[in-house]
Design an enzyme around this catalytic site. Structure first.
Site, PDB file in Angstrom:
ATOM      1  CB  SER A 187      -0.910  -0.023   1.326  1.00 56.46           C
ATOM      2  OG  SER A 187      -0.256  -0.032   2.426  1.00 56.46           O
ATOM      3  CE  LYS A 212       6.939  -2.135   2.641  1.00 59.25           C
ATOM      4  NZ  LYS A 212       6.618  -0.918   3.186  1.00 59.25           N
ATOM      5  N   GLY A 265       0.852   2.508  -5.833  1.00 59.08           N
ATOM      6  CA  GLY A 265       1.999   3.261  -5.566  1.00 59.08           C
ATOM      7  C   GLY A 265       2.642   3.429  -6.908  1.00 59.08           C
ATOM      8  CB  SER A 266       5.806   4.946  -7.698  1.00 55.02           C
ATOM      9  OG  SER A 266       6.801   4.016  -7.185  1.00 55.02           O
ATOM     10  CD  GLU A 293      -5.649   0.785 -10.657  1.00 54.95           C
ATOM     11  OE1 GLU A 293      -5.508   1.719 -11.417  1.00 54.95           O
ATOM     12  OE2 GLU A 293      -6.182  -0.256 -10.705  1.00 54.95           O
ATOM     13  CB  CYS A 327      -2.783   8.804  -8.019  1.00 56.50           C
ATOM     14  SG  CYS A 327      -4.471   8.197  -7.184  1.00 56.50           S
ATOM     15  CD  GLU A 425       2.873  10.348  -9.821  1.00 51.55           C
ATOM     16  OE1 GLU A 425       3.569   9.390  -9.701  1.00 51.55           O
ATOM     17  OE2 GLU A 425       1.381  10.249  -9.562  1.00 51.55           O
TER      18      GLU A 425
HETATM   19  P1  NAD Z   1       5.808   3.958  -3.583  1.00 57.62           P
HETATM   20  O1  NAD Z   1       5.748   3.219  -4.812  1.00 57.62           O
HETATM   21  O2  NAD Z   1       7.130   4.495  -3.174  1.00 57.62           O
HETATM   22  O3  NAD Z   1       5.432   2.976  -2.367  1.00 57.62           O
HETATM   23  C1  NAD Z   1       4.379   2.220  -2.413  1.00 57.62           C
HETATM   24  C2  NAD Z   1       4.554   0.923  -1.552  1.00 57.62           C
HETATM   25  O4  NAD Z   1       5.468   0.261  -2.230  1.00 57.62           O
HETATM   26  C3  NAD Z   1       4.995   1.317  -0.015  1.00 57.62           C
HETATM   27  O5  NAD Z   1       4.463   0.370   0.694  1.00 57.62           O
HETATM   28  C4  NAD Z   1       6.454   0.908  -0.210  1.00 57.62           C
HETATM   29  O6  NAD Z   1       7.107   0.698   0.855  1.00 57.62           O
HETATM   30  C5  NAD Z   1       6.554  -0.205  -1.320  1.00 57.62           C
HETATM   31  N1  NAD Z   1       7.793  -0.688  -1.760  1.00 57.62           N
HETATM   32  C6  NAD Z   1       8.740   0.188  -2.308  1.00 57.62           C
HETATM   33  N2  NAD Z   1       9.765  -0.504  -3.005  1.00 57.62           N
HETATM   34  C7  NAD Z   1       9.382  -1.737  -2.994  1.00 57.62           C
HETATM   35  C8  NAD Z   1       9.843  -2.871  -3.575  1.00 57.62           C
HETATM   36  N3  NAD Z   1      11.069  -2.871  -4.141  1.00 57.62           N
HETATM   37  N4  NAD Z   1       9.144  -4.175  -3.213  1.00 57.62           N
HETATM   38  C9  NAD Z   1       8.214  -4.067  -2.519  1.00 57.62           C
HETATM   39  N5  NAD Z   1       7.482  -2.991  -2.263  1.00 57.62           N
HETATM   40  C10 NAD Z   1       8.062  -1.883  -2.586  1.00 57.62           C
HETATM   41  O7  NAD Z   1       4.649   4.956  -3.721  1.00 57.62           O
HETATM   42  P2  NAD Z   1       4.215   6.116  -2.798  1.00 57.62           P
HETATM   43  O8  NAD Z   1       5.207   7.055  -2.497  1.00 57.62           O
HETATM   44  O9  NAD Z   1       3.810   5.340  -1.322  1.00 57.62           O
HETATM   45  O10 NAD Z   1       3.003   6.599  -3.459  1.00 57.62           O
HETATM   46  C11 NAD Z   1       2.839   7.379  -4.364  1.00 57.62           C
HETATM   47  C12 NAD Z   1       2.503   6.780  -5.680  1.00 57.62           C
HETATM   48  O11 NAD Z   1       1.582   5.943  -5.507  1.00 57.62           O
HETATM   49  C13 NAD Z   1       2.310   8.039  -6.857  1.00 57.62           C
HETATM   50  O12 NAD Z   1       3.033   7.547  -7.849  1.00 57.62           O
HETATM   51  C14 NAD Z   1       0.965   7.926  -6.934  1.00 57.62           C
HETATM   52  O13 NAD Z   1       0.471   8.470  -8.251  1.00 57.62           O
HETATM   53  C15 NAD Z   1       0.448   6.324  -6.787  1.00 57.62           C
HETATM   54  N6  NAD Z   1      -0.884   6.133  -6.324  1.00 57.62           N
HETATM   55  C16 NAD Z   1      -1.680   5.805  -7.140  1.00 57.62           C
HETATM   56  C17 NAD Z   1      -2.973   5.521  -6.990  1.00 57.62           C
HETATM   57  C18 NAD Z   1      -3.962   5.062  -7.999  1.00 57.62           C
HETATM   58  O14 NAD Z   1      -5.105   4.827  -7.636  1.00 57.62           O
HETATM   59  N7  NAD Z   1      -3.354   5.081  -9.120  1.00 57.62           N
HETATM   60  C19 NAD Z   1      -3.458   6.057  -5.776  1.00 57.62           C
HETATM   61  C20 NAD Z   1      -2.526   6.348  -4.693  1.00 57.62           C
HETATM   62  C21 NAD Z   1      -1.288   6.505  -5.292  1.00 57.62           C
END
Ligand code: NAD
Length: 542
Positions: A187, A212, A265-266, A293, A327, A425
């Site tokens: 998440s 996680k 996430g990203s 997403e 997002c 982004e």
């Molecule tokens: P992130 O990708 O940095 O982190 C997301 C999750 O992934 C976190 O729990 C993180 O600890 C985990 N993570 C990071 N590296 C990992 C790996 N190598 N293996 C497994 N897990 C790992 O994203 P963030 O900064 O938490 O959130 C922002 C991003 O989320 C933005 O890009 C945003 O656009 C996107 N987002 C998208 C939506 C959607 O519905 N499209 C909604 C909310 C956020």
């Protein structure tokens, strides 16, 4: 065995509280804010329903006051990740065999607990840990979390009642099995509701998860986990595993029982997870479901017939609420020259009124960005724009990270429609505007469609309904959530199922029945009443 054919009714969305001056909801929230600010809790892992402490400690701080430690948390090591996978597999049989109505009742109880007992706790944790304003926390951690839980029970009713036809001498049924194995949920920091839904939608359909959470939202996410337990979620159905994403991800993705991954996430993280899964394809029992997403570069397209005030408010709210860390946040706009002067004046006036600061001061429209990495990355874009010959900052442009990670609402105007901040982004309070010649509107629509790799949200403003319809058609694939005369943020469960395609993810529409379907692996059962007793067919008689 209760044999009722039960359906959950179409729910109403949770009422959003206003937190007006002198209201009792405001008093209750501030009591909770004070409590959480004055304590430092210790957050364990929760595996198989038991608290686990590893002694490998991280800190949860307030982004708007980063020397203030709200909590310490234990991080998973390899041993706990393996334990969590085992516990989720152990819990699977009983959970997936349980009547779906009982599963749904646990989710609905969790929703009611949040609504009646834990609203202020979750909101305060989200405000302090993720730096959200009162209103942004209310619509996320309370209302949207509750809506996901209640609506999903209703959507599951519809899915389970969808059955194939039967005819003479046969009875056909569809059994909506869960996926076989465990689901890894990963998440993001920015929505408490998303963290909840990433777990609870697979769980409702009979799956168990290894969760996680993002490091910067652990406080609110821990309280969610405690609420699930209080609602009666059996041990091992959700396993709460703070720690390093790559460590947890790598171990989980090497496991043959990985049945799916529910991610938000990203793009960089999602791509790395997908790659790992493809490297392990030969090892899995089933092909894992991949639901993710990801990012967005969400647009506002303005038609010359639009009303400048409506456009300016849409841009300010769409781009700067929660510091642009949605997002769906508006981060690029296309504005016709004929309206530019008026819209520009309104934007500068509104942005200059916006106060940025601590969540305690309710007059602050914006608070801090999530952490130092985010602050540095966002300021990097702003500093680059200051030096550019094709970009100009018309308002904002300053940041300060000495006490909290504060950045002013910043608007860049560029003469280059392909300027970096028109397609990457940023995930911060930065809006970039391209002003187009009215006669070149079609070219501007084309630019809007093709400039960015994403396809998440977009809005058009137009009082000409036919023009709005034409633009909507031309931008058909540029956004999965499209708005006419509204900001591109604020999707509500049950009303605007959410998700986008292209670089924005698998578009499995959280807040709708489509997402739930991804967590099922249906089995069709045909029963014949009088089986054939002769292998020959009539045509064989010559
Ligand atoms: P992130 O990708 O940095 O982190 C997301 C999750 O992934 C976190 O729990 C993180 O600890 C985990 N993570 C990071 N590296 C990992 C790996 N190598 N293996 C497994 N897990 C790992 O994203 P963030 O900064 O938490 O959130 C922002 C991003 O989320 C933005 O890009 C945003 O656009 C996107 N987002 C998208 C939506 C959607 O519905 N499209 C909604 C909310 C956020």
């Amino acid at each position: 065995m209760n044999n009722a054919v039960f359906n959950f009714e179409d729910p109403k969305n949770e009422h959003v509280l206003n937190y007006n001056k002198n209201s009792c909801e405001k008093d209750n929230l501030f009591l909770e804010l004070n409590k959480q600010s004055n304590e430092q809790i210790e957050i364990p892992l929760i595996i198989g329903g038991k608290e686990v402490r590893t002694g490998k400690i991280g800190k949860v701080v307030m982004p708007h006051n980063h020397s203030h430690v709200l909590a310490t948390y234990h991080m998973a090591t390899e041993k706990e990740v393996k334990l969590a996978i085992n516990e989720s597999l152990k819990a699977f049989k009983e959970w997936s065999d349980l009547s779906w109505v009982v599963r749904a009742s646990i989710l609905i109880k969790a929703a009611d607990l949040i609504s009646m007992r834990y609203r202020y706790k979750l909101n305060a944790a989200t405000m302090l840990g993720q730096s959200k304003s009162v209103y942004q926390a209310e619509i996320d951690s309370s209302c949207e979390t509750i809506d996901f839980l209640r609506y999903n029970a209703f959507f599951a009713s519809r899915i389970y009642s969808e059955q194939p036809k039967s005819t003479f001498n046969q009875l056909n049924r569809m059994e909506y099995r869960p996926l076989e194995g465990f689901v890894l949920t990963v998440s993001p920091f920015n929505f408490t509701a998303i963290a909840s839904n990433l777990n609870m939608s697979p769980v409702l359909m009979g799956n168990t998860t290894v969760w996680k959470p993002a490091t910067t939202s652990i406080l609110s996410n821990y309280y969610l986990m405690k609420i699930y337990q209080e609602a009666g979620l059996p041990d091992g159905v959700v396993n709460f595993l703070p720690g390093s994403g790559s460590l947890i991800g790598n171990i989980a993705m090497q496991n043959k029982d990985l049945a799916g991954i529910h991610f938000t996430g990203s793009n960089a993280t999602f791509n790395s997870l997908w790659r790992k899964i493809s490297e392990n394809l030969e090892n899995y029992k089933s092909y894992p479901r991949i639901v993710g997403e990801t990012g967005g570069k969400d647009f506002v397209f303005v038609h010359p017939s639009a009303k400048p005030l409506e456009v300016a408010v849409g841009i300010i709210r769409g781009a700067f609420e929660y510091q642009g860390q949605k997002c769906s946040a508006a981060s690029r706009a296309y504005i016709p020259k004929s309206l530019w002067k008026e819209i520009k004046d309104l934007l500068i006036q509104m942005a200059s009124e916006i106060k940025v600061g601590d969540v305690y001061d309710v007059s602050n429209f914006m608070n801090a960005v999530i952490d130092e990495g985010a602050f540095d990355s966002i300021m990097g874009y702003i500093e680059e724009a200051k030096k550019s010959t094709v970009a100009k900052i018309i308002t904002g442009g300053n940041g300060n990270k000495s006490h909290g990670y504060f950045i002013e609402p910043t608007i860049i105007v560029t003469t280059d429609p392909n300027y970096r901040t028109m397609h990457e982004e940023i995930f911060g309070p930065v809006m970039t505007i391209y002003v187009y010649d009215d006669v070149d509107m079609d070219k501007a629509i084309d630019l809007c469609d093709k400039t960015s790799p994403y396809g998440l949200t977009g809005a058009i403003f137009s009082t000409d309904r036919v023009a709005a319809s034409n633009i909507c058609e031309k931008l058909r694939f540029s956004a999965g959530n499209f708005y006419i005369n509204d900001k591109p943020t604020g999707a509500m469960v049950g009303y605007q199922p959410f998700g986008g395609a292209r670089g924005s993810g698998t578009n499995d529409k959280a807040g709708g029945y489509l997402n739930l379907l991804r967590w099922t692996s249906p089995r069709t059962i045909k029963e014949t009443f009088a089986p054939a007793t002769d292998y020959k067919y009539p045509f064989m008689e010559g």
